[in-house]
Write an enzyme that holds these catalytic residues in place. Structure first.
Site, PDB file in Angstrom:
ATOM      1  N   ARG A  43      10.126   4.442  -3.158  1.00 17.49           N
ATOM      2  CA  ARG A  43      11.244   3.864  -3.907  1.00 17.49           C
ATOM      3  C   ARG A  43      12.504   4.712  -3.760  1.00 17.49           C
ATOM      4  O   ARG A  43      13.596   4.186  -3.509  1.00 17.49           O
ATOM      5  CB  ARG A  43      10.852   3.748  -5.378  1.00 17.49           C
ATOM      6  CG  ARG A  43      11.836   2.972  -6.233  1.00 17.49           C
ATOM      7  CD  ARG A  43      11.287   2.821  -7.635  1.00 17.49           C
ATOM      8  NE  ARG A  43      11.959   1.790  -8.378  1.00 17.49           N
ATOM      9  CZ  ARG A  43      11.539   1.317  -9.546  1.00 17.49           C
ATOM     10  NH1 ARG A  43      10.422   1.779 -10.072  1.00 17.49           N
ATOM     11  NH2 ARG A  43      12.214   0.372 -10.171  1.00 17.49           N
ATOM     12  N   GLU A  56      11.294  -3.697  -7.406  1.00 20.58           N
ATOM     13  CA  GLU A  56      12.062  -4.036  -8.607  1.00 20.58           C
ATOM     14  C   GLU A  56      11.615  -3.185  -9.799  1.00 20.58           C
ATOM     15  O   GLU A  56      12.415  -2.530 -10.437  1.00 20.58           O
ATOM     16  CB  GLU A  56      11.910  -5.527  -8.927  1.00 20.58           C
ATOM     17  CG  GLU A  56      12.612  -6.441  -7.934  1.00 20.58           C
ATOM     18  CD  GLU A  56      14.126  -6.391  -8.071  1.00 20.58           C
ATOM     19  OE1 GLU A  56      14.624  -5.943  -9.123  1.00 20.58           O
ATOM     20  OE2 GLU A  56      14.814  -6.815  -7.121  1.00 20.58           O
ATOM     21  N   ASP A  90     -11.323  -1.605 -11.204  1.00 20.76           N
ATOM     22  CA  ASP A  90      -9.957  -1.753 -11.712  1.00 20.76           C
ATOM     23  C   ASP A  90      -9.733  -0.952 -13.000  1.00 20.76           C
ATOM     24  O   ASP A  90      -8.923  -1.331 -13.833  1.00 20.76           O
ATOM     25  CB  ASP A  90      -9.619  -3.229 -11.932  1.00 20.76           C
ATOM     26  CG  ASP A  90     -10.458  -3.861 -13.044  1.00 20.76           C
ATOM     27  OD1 ASP A  90     -11.496  -3.272 -13.419  1.00 20.76           O
ATOM     28  OD2 ASP A  90     -10.071  -4.937 -13.539  1.00 20.76           O
ATOM     29  N   ARG A  95       0.930  -2.223 -10.954  1.00 23.31           N
ATOM     30  CA  ARG A  95       1.544  -3.471 -10.503  1.00 23.31           C
ATOM     31  C   ARG A  95       2.935  -3.177  -9.969  1.00 23.31           C
ATOM     32  O   ARG A  95       3.753  -2.544 -10.651  1.00 23.31           O
ATOM     33  CB  ARG A  95       1.630  -4.475 -11.642  1.00 23.31           C
ATOM     34  CG  ARG A  95       2.230  -5.822 -11.240  1.00 23.31           C
ATOM     35  CD  ARG A  95       2.244  -6.765 -12.431  1.00 23.31           C
ATOM     36  NE  ARG A  95       0.903  -6.916 -12.978  1.00 23.31           N
ATOM     37  CZ  ARG A  95       0.632  -6.928 -14.282  1.00 23.31           C
ATOM     38  NH1 ARG A  95       1.595  -6.788 -15.166  1.00 23.31           N
ATOM     39  NH2 ARG A  95      -0.612  -7.076 -14.695  1.00 23.31           N
ATOM     40  N   GLU A 157      -6.664  -0.193  -8.470  1.00 29.01           N
ATOM     41  CA  GLU A 157      -6.266  -1.561  -8.136  1.00 29.01           C
ATOM     42  C   GLU A 157      -4.739  -1.623  -8.096  1.00 29.01           C
ATOM     43  O   GLU A 157      -4.068  -1.258  -9.061  1.00 29.01           O
ATOM     44  CB  GLU A 157      -6.783  -2.573  -9.150  1.00 29.01           C
ATOM     45  CG  GLU A 157      -6.409  -3.999  -8.749  1.00 29.01           C
ATOM     46  CD  GLU A 157      -6.731  -5.029  -9.814  1.00 29.01           C
ATOM     47  OE1 GLU A 157      -7.521  -5.940  -9.529  1.00 29.01           O
ATOM     48  OE2 GLU A 157      -6.183  -4.918 -10.919  1.00 29.01           O
TER      49      GLU A 157
END
Length: 225
Positions: A43, A56, A90, A95, A157
Protein backbone atom coordinates in the site's frame (compact mmCIF):
# COMPACT_ATOMS: atom_id res chain seq x y z
CA UNK A 1 2.73 -31.90 47.51
CA UNK A 2 0.20 -29.23 48.48
CA UNK A 3 -3.40 -30.27 47.89
CA UNK A 4 -5.81 -27.58 46.69
CA UNK A 5 -9.46 -27.50 47.68
CA UNK A 6 -11.73 -28.72 44.90
CA UNK A 7 -12.94 -25.25 43.93
CA UNK A 8 -9.41 -23.82 43.84
CA UNK A 9 -8.24 -26.78 41.74
CA UNK A 10 -11.08 -26.21 39.27
CA UNK A 11 -10.17 -22.51 39.03
CA UNK A 12 -6.51 -23.39 38.48
CA UNK A 13 -7.44 -25.84 35.70
CA UNK A 14 -9.69 -23.25 34.07
CA UNK A 15 -6.91 -20.67 34.16
CA UNK A 16 -4.44 -23.13 32.68
CA UNK A 17 -6.88 -23.92 29.87
CA UNK A 18 -7.47 -20.19 29.27
CA UNK A 19 -3.72 -19.55 29.08
CA UNK A 20 -3.25 -22.45 26.67
CA UNK A 21 -6.08 -21.13 24.48
CA UNK A 22 -4.54 -17.66 24.44
CA UNK A 23 -1.16 -19.09 23.42
CA UNK A 24 -2.88 -21.02 20.63
CA UNK A 25 -4.58 -17.87 19.29
CA UNK A 26 -1.33 -15.94 19.59
CA UNK A 27 0.08 -17.89 16.63
CA UNK A 28 -2.79 -16.62 14.49
CA UNK A 29 -2.36 -13.03 15.67
CA UNK A 30 1.28 -13.19 14.62
CA UNK A 31 0.41 -14.82 11.28
CA UNK A 32 -2.16 -12.11 10.64
CA UNK A 33 0.44 -9.47 11.49
CA UNK A 34 2.79 -10.93 8.86
CA UNK A 35 0.13 -10.60 6.14
CA UNK A 36 -0.86 -7.13 7.36
CA UNK A 37 2.77 -6.02 7.10
CA UNK A 38 3.03 -7.28 3.53
CA UNK A 39 -0.15 -5.45 2.54
CA UNK A 40 0.99 -2.30 4.33
CA UNK A 41 4.26 -2.34 2.38
CA UNK A 42 2.43 -2.75 -0.92
CA UNK A 43 0.00 0.00 0.00
CA UNK A 44 2.76 2.46 0.91
CA UNK A 45 4.70 1.64 -2.24
CA UNK A 46 1.64 2.31 -4.39
CA UNK A 47 1.05 5.60 -2.59
CA UNK A 48 4.66 6.76 -2.91
CA UNK A 49 5.86 5.31 -6.20
CA UNK A 50 2.78 4.97 -8.39
CA UNK A 51 -0.02 7.24 -9.53
CA UNK A 52 -2.71 4.80 -8.44
CA UNK A 53 -3.31 2.83 -5.24
CA UNK A 54 -5.58 -0.22 -5.72
CA UNK A 55 -6.12 -0.71 -1.96
CA UNK A 56 -9.13 1.20 -0.63
CA UNK A 57 -9.19 -0.17 2.90
CA UNK A 58 -8.18 -3.20 4.95
CA UNK A 59 -9.88 -4.90 7.90
CA UNK A 60 -8.69 -7.87 9.92
CA UNK A 61 -9.65 -10.04 12.86
CA UNK A 62 -8.80 -13.17 14.82
CA UNK A 63 -11.85 -15.21 15.79
CA UNK A 64 -12.93 -14.74 19.37
CA UNK A 65 -12.80 -17.81 21.62
CA UNK A 66 -16.62 -17.97 21.67
CA UNK A 67 -16.84 -17.79 17.87
CA UNK A 68 -14.17 -20.45 17.50
CA UNK A 69 -15.84 -22.78 20.00
CA UNK A 70 -19.17 -22.34 18.18
CA UNK A 71 -17.57 -23.25 14.84
CA UNK A 72 -15.79 -26.27 16.34
CA UNK A 73 -19.16 -27.56 17.57
CA UNK A 74 -20.95 -26.78 14.30
CA UNK A 75 -18.36 -28.60 12.19
CA UNK A 76 -18.05 -31.55 14.58
CA UNK A 77 -14.31 -31.04 15.10
CA UNK A 78 -12.64 -32.73 18.07
CA UNK A 79 -12.03 -30.14 20.82
CA UNK A 80 -8.23 -30.32 20.83
CA UNK A 81 -5.78 -27.83 19.37
CA UNK A 82 -4.30 -30.15 16.73
CA UNK A 83 -7.76 -30.95 15.35
CA UNK A 84 -8.81 -27.30 15.41
CA UNK A 85 -5.59 -26.28 13.68
CA UNK A 86 -6.17 -28.88 10.94
CA UNK A 87 -9.91 -28.36 10.53
CA UNK A 88 -10.37 -24.58 10.70
CA UNK A 89 -8.34 -22.34 8.40
CA UNK A 90 -10.09 -19.00 8.89
CA UNK A 91 -9.19 -18.36 12.54
CA UNK A 92 -7.19 -15.36 11.30
CA UNK A 93 -8.76 -13.35 8.51
CA UNK A 94 -8.11 -10.17 6.56
CA UNK A 95 -10.25 -8.40 3.97
CA UNK A 96 -8.77 -6.17 1.28
CA UNK A 97 -11.26 -3.86 -0.42
CA UNK A 98 -10.27 -2.60 -3.85
CA UNK A 99 -11.66 -0.16 -6.40
CA UNK A 100 -11.96 -2.59 -9.31
CA UNK A 101 -12.16 -6.32 -9.97
CA UNK A 102 -8.80 -6.25 -11.75
CA UNK A 103 -7.26 -4.82 -8.56
CA UNK A 104 -8.39 -7.84 -6.56
CA UNK A 105 -6.59 -10.22 -8.91
CA UNK A 106 -3.54 -7.95 -9.12
CA UNK A 107 -3.17 -7.82 -5.34
CA UNK A 108 -3.70 -11.57 -5.05
CA UNK A 109 -0.87 -12.05 -7.56
CA UNK A 110 1.47 -9.58 -5.84
CA UNK A 111 0.88 -11.16 -2.45
CA UNK A 112 1.16 -14.79 -3.51
CA UNK A 113 4.31 -14.30 -5.58
CA UNK A 114 6.25 -13.59 -2.39
CA UNK A 115 8.47 -16.57 -1.68
CA UNK A 116 7.47 -16.98 1.98
CA UNK A 117 3.75 -17.16 1.16
CA UNK A 118 2.21 -20.52 0.30
CA UNK A 119 -1.24 -20.76 -1.27
CA UNK A 120 -3.21 -23.55 0.40
CA UNK A 121 -6.51 -23.01 -1.40
CA UNK A 122 -8.43 -20.49 -3.50
CA UNK A 123 -12.16 -20.02 -4.00
CA UNK A 124 -12.89 -17.56 -6.77
CA UNK A 125 -16.42 -16.36 -6.09
CA UNK A 126 -15.83 -13.42 -8.44
CA UNK A 127 -15.52 -15.65 -11.51
CA UNK A 128 -18.14 -18.06 -10.14
CA UNK A 129 -20.45 -16.24 -7.66
CA UNK A 130 -22.42 -18.12 -5.02
CA UNK A 131 -26.07 -18.86 -5.76
CA UNK A 132 -27.21 -15.90 -3.63
CA UNK A 133 -25.04 -13.48 -5.64
CA UNK A 134 -22.09 -13.26 -3.22
CA UNK A 135 -18.82 -12.32 -4.93
CA UNK A 136 -15.31 -12.26 -3.47
CA UNK A 137 -11.94 -13.88 -4.01
CA UNK A 138 -11.01 -16.07 -1.03
CA UNK A 139 -7.53 -17.46 -0.47
CA UNK A 140 -6.03 -19.40 2.42
CA UNK A 141 -2.41 -18.25 2.57
CA UNK A 142 0.18 -19.83 4.83
CA UNK A 143 3.00 -17.75 6.30
CA UNK A 144 5.85 -18.72 8.63
CA UNK A 145 5.93 -17.33 12.15
CA UNK A 146 9.14 -17.73 14.14
CA UNK A 147 8.52 -18.19 17.85
CA UNK A 148 10.98 -18.90 20.65
CA UNK A 149 9.94 -22.56 20.32
CA UNK A 150 10.59 -22.61 16.57
CA UNK A 151 8.83 -22.06 13.25
CA UNK A 152 5.06 -22.35 12.95
CA UNK A 153 3.28 -22.17 9.58
CA UNK A 154 0.05 -20.25 10.11
CA UNK A 155 -2.94 -20.13 7.73
CA UNK A 156 -4.63 -16.79 7.17
CA UNK A 157 -7.80 -16.33 5.14
CA UNK A 158 -7.48 -13.35 2.79
CA UNK A 159 -10.55 -11.97 1.01
CA UNK A 160 -10.26 -9.61 -1.95
CA UNK A 161 -13.36 -7.71 -3.05
CA UNK A 162 -14.46 -4.45 -4.61
CA UNK A 163 -16.25 -1.64 -2.76
CA UNK A 164 -19.54 -2.70 -4.39
CA UNK A 165 -19.04 -6.34 -3.38
CA UNK A 166 -18.15 -5.30 0.16
CA UNK A 167 -21.22 -3.07 0.49
CA UNK A 168 -23.49 -5.88 -0.75
CA UNK A 169 -21.91 -8.47 1.59
CA UNK A 170 -22.25 -6.11 4.56
CA UNK A 171 -25.93 -5.56 3.81
CA UNK A 172 -26.55 -9.28 3.34
CA UNK A 173 -24.89 -10.01 6.70
CA UNK A 174 -27.09 -7.46 8.47
CA UNK A 175 -30.26 -8.90 6.89
CA UNK A 176 -29.35 -12.50 7.81
CA UNK A 177 -28.56 -11.39 11.36
CA UNK A 178 -31.85 -9.51 11.72
CA UNK A 179 -33.88 -12.51 10.54
CA UNK A 180 -31.75 -15.08 12.40
CA UNK A 181 -30.86 -16.60 8.98
CA UNK A 182 -34.56 -17.22 8.15
CA UNK A 183 -34.80 -14.52 5.49
CA UNK A 184 -38.12 -14.17 3.60
CA UNK A 185 -37.97 -15.33 -0.03
CA UNK A 186 -38.84 -11.89 -1.43
CA UNK A 187 -35.88 -10.35 0.41
CA UNK A 188 -33.57 -13.06 -0.92
CA UNK A 189 -34.76 -12.26 -4.45
CA UNK A 190 -34.11 -8.56 -3.85
CA UNK A 191 -30.65 -9.34 -2.52
CA UNK A 192 -29.82 -11.33 -5.62
CA UNK A 193 -31.02 -8.47 -7.85
CA UNK A 194 -28.86 -6.09 -5.82
CA UNK A 195 -25.86 -8.38 -6.40
CA UNK A 196 -26.43 -8.14 -10.16
CA UNK A 197 -26.67 -4.35 -9.85
CA UNK A 198 -23.41 -4.25 -7.87
CA UNK A 199 -21.69 -6.37 -10.52
CA UNK A 200 -22.96 -4.06 -13.27
CA UNK A 201 -21.70 -1.04 -11.32
CA UNK A 202 -18.26 -2.68 -11.04
CA UNK A 203 -18.22 -3.26 -14.80
CA UNK A 204 -19.32 0.28 -15.65
CA UNK A 205 -16.82 1.89 -13.30
CA UNK A 206 -14.01 -0.31 -14.66
CA UNK A 207 -14.89 0.73 -18.22
CA UNK A 208 -14.91 4.38 -17.20
CA UNK A 209 -11.55 3.99 -15.45
CA UNK A 210 -10.10 2.33 -18.55
CA UNK A 211 -11.36 5.10 -20.83
CA UNK A 212 -9.98 7.88 -18.62
CA UNK A 213 -6.55 6.25 -18.28
CA UNK A 214 -6.36 4.67 -21.72
CA UNK A 215 -6.11 1.18 -20.26
CA UNK A 216 -7.08 -1.83 -22.32
CA UNK A 217 -9.43 -3.89 -20.17
CA UNK A 218 -9.00 -7.67 -20.17
CA UNK A 219 -10.98 -10.30 -18.22
CA UNK A 220 -9.23 -11.26 -15.00
CA UNK A 221 -9.31 -14.35 -12.82
CA UNK A 222 -7.02 -16.64 -10.89
CA UNK A 223 -5.14 -18.69 -13.47
CA UNK A 224 -2.96 -20.82 -11.22
CA UNK A 225 -2.54 -21.79 -7.59
Amino acid sequence: MTMLPADEEAIAQARALRDEFQRFLLEYRFGLREIETKISILREEFEQAHDYNPIEHVTSRVKSPDSLVEKVGRKGIAPDFDSIRAGITDIAGIRITCSFVSDAYRLFDLLTRQDDVRVRSVKDYIAEPKANGYKSLHAILEVPVFLSSGRVDVPVEVQFRTIAMDFWASLEHKIYYKYDRRVPAELLDSLKEAAHSAAELDSRMARLHSEVHGIRSTPARVTAV
